[in-house]
Design a protein around this motif. Structure first.
Motif, PDB file in Angstrom:
ATOM      1  N   ASN A   5      -7.679 104.472  29.876  1.00  0.00           N
ATOM      2  CA  ASN A   5      -6.618 105.717  30.317  1.00  0.00           C
ATOM      3  C   ASN A   5      -5.535 105.131  29.312  1.00  0.00           C
ATOM      4  OD1 ASN A   5      -7.713 106.864  33.071  1.00  0.00           O
ATOM      5  ND2 ASN A   5      -6.536 104.603  34.037  1.00  0.00           N
ATOM      6  N   TYR A   8      -6.638 106.583  26.607  1.00  0.00           N
ATOM      7  CA  TYR A   8      -6.337 108.558  27.071  1.00  0.00           C
ATOM      8  C   TYR A   8      -4.690 108.230  26.150  1.00  0.00           C
ATOM      9  CZ  TYR A   8      -5.539 112.876  28.426  1.00  0.00           C
ATOM     10  OH  TYR A   8      -5.257 114.369  28.482  1.00  0.00           O
ATOM     11  N   TYR A   9      -3.269 108.476  27.016  1.00  0.00           N
ATOM     12  CA  TYR A   9      -2.158 107.930  26.682  1.00  0.00           C
ATOM     13  C   TYR A   9      -1.635 107.951  25.583  1.00  0.00           C
ATOM     14  CZ  TYR A   9      -2.590 109.670  31.867  1.00  0.00           C
ATOM     15  OH  TYR A   9      -2.633 110.271  32.949  1.00  0.00           O
ATOM     16  N   HIS A 109      -4.083 106.521  38.422  1.00  0.00           N
ATOM     17  CA  HIS A 109      -4.573 105.299  37.579  1.00  0.00           C
ATOM     18  C   HIS A 109      -5.084 103.968  38.049  1.00  0.00           C
ATOM     19  CE1 HIS A 109      -4.997 108.943  35.209  1.00  0.00           C
ATOM     20  NE2 HIS A 109      -3.484 108.597  35.114  1.00  0.00           N
ATOM     21  N   ARG A 148     -10.185 110.216  31.219  1.00  0.00           N
ATOM     22  CA  ARG A 148      -9.398 109.634  31.999  1.00  0.00           C
ATOM     23  C   ARG A 148     -10.112 109.240  33.321  1.00  0.00           C
ATOM     24  NH1 ARG A 148      -4.383 112.957  32.782  1.00  0.00           N
ATOM     25  NH2 ARG A 148      -5.511 114.340  32.398  1.00  0.00           N
ATOM     26  N   PHE A 150      -9.782 108.027  37.460  1.00  0.00           N
ATOM     27  CA  PHE A 150      -8.512 108.258  38.500  1.00  0.00           C
ATOM     28  C   PHE A 150      -8.651 107.569  40.204  1.00  0.00           C
ATOM     29  CE2 PHE A 150      -8.234 112.094  35.664  1.00  0.00           C
ATOM     30  CZ  PHE A 150      -6.637 111.905  35.608  1.00  0.00           C
TER      31      PHE A 150
END
Length: 195
Positions: A5, A8-9, A109, A148, A150
């Motif tokens: 995550n 990704y961000y 996350h 991502r 979740f």
């Protein structure tokens, strides 16, 4: 889960900022902000692009924020004019006691296994009777999608998650996603109060 995550961000920070910064969040703010004293302290936990921190600051609240993504924290710092810490939920610490914690679409996350410890750690930063807003994609279990991971929760899963913690459910409701084209996605919204 966290590394995927974060990566990704960091790689998509500007796109995420552009896609979320202008969302109208008033329907959620109306549920949470009247419960916080005027000028009270709010921890924006997993602040993303800083949209909510900026809104709270503009309304006169005392805001502290952190995010796991270095790139998003930088964008949020620029937007709010306040330093946004780069921290994980699992490691963030503050000596401050907050009137409220705002964790909008961020705790999802954290892995299901780690969530109870994270809720406990964050609740320790709340004043007695303090309020804690959080939201999760509505469903069950951990899912990987679009680069991502979740943790999805429904009412039953959430109740079981916080069992034994010094938090009680004050309010919970389901909403549609606020982003255009995602209206069919549902969210579980919860306001907790510290015992």
């Amino acid at each position: 889960m966290l590394n995927i995550n974060q990566q990704y961000y960091d790689e998509n920070a500007q796109d995420f900022y552009d896609a979320t910064i202008a969302l109208n969040m008033q329907s959620l703010y109306r549920q949470f902000l009247p419960l916080i004293p005027a000028g009270g302290s709010i921890l924006d936990a997993g602040s993303g692009a800083g949209r909510d921190s900026k809104a709270f600051l503009d309304l006169g609240f005392d805001v502290e924020a952190f995010d796991a993504s270095e790139k998003l924290a930088l964008l949020a710092s620029e937007l709010t004019g306040k330093k946004v810490a780069v921290e994980l939920f699992q490691t963030f610490e503050s000596k401050k006691q907050f009137d409220g914690i705002w964790a909008c679409a961020s705790l999802l996350h954290v892995s299901l296994l780690e969530l109870p410890a994270v809720f406990l750690s964050l609740s320790n930063m709340l004043k007695s009777e303090g309020l804690f807003y959080c939201s999760f994609k509505y469903g069950e279990g951990e899912v990987a999608r679009n680069g991502r991971v979740f943790t999805n929760l429904n009412e039953c899963g959430f109740a079981s998650l916080i069992k034994g913690l010094p938090l009680r459910i004050k309010d919970q409701w389901i909403t549609a996603d606020l982003r255009e084209g995602r209206e069919n996605e549902k969210w579980l919204n919860v306001i907790l109060q510290k015992d």
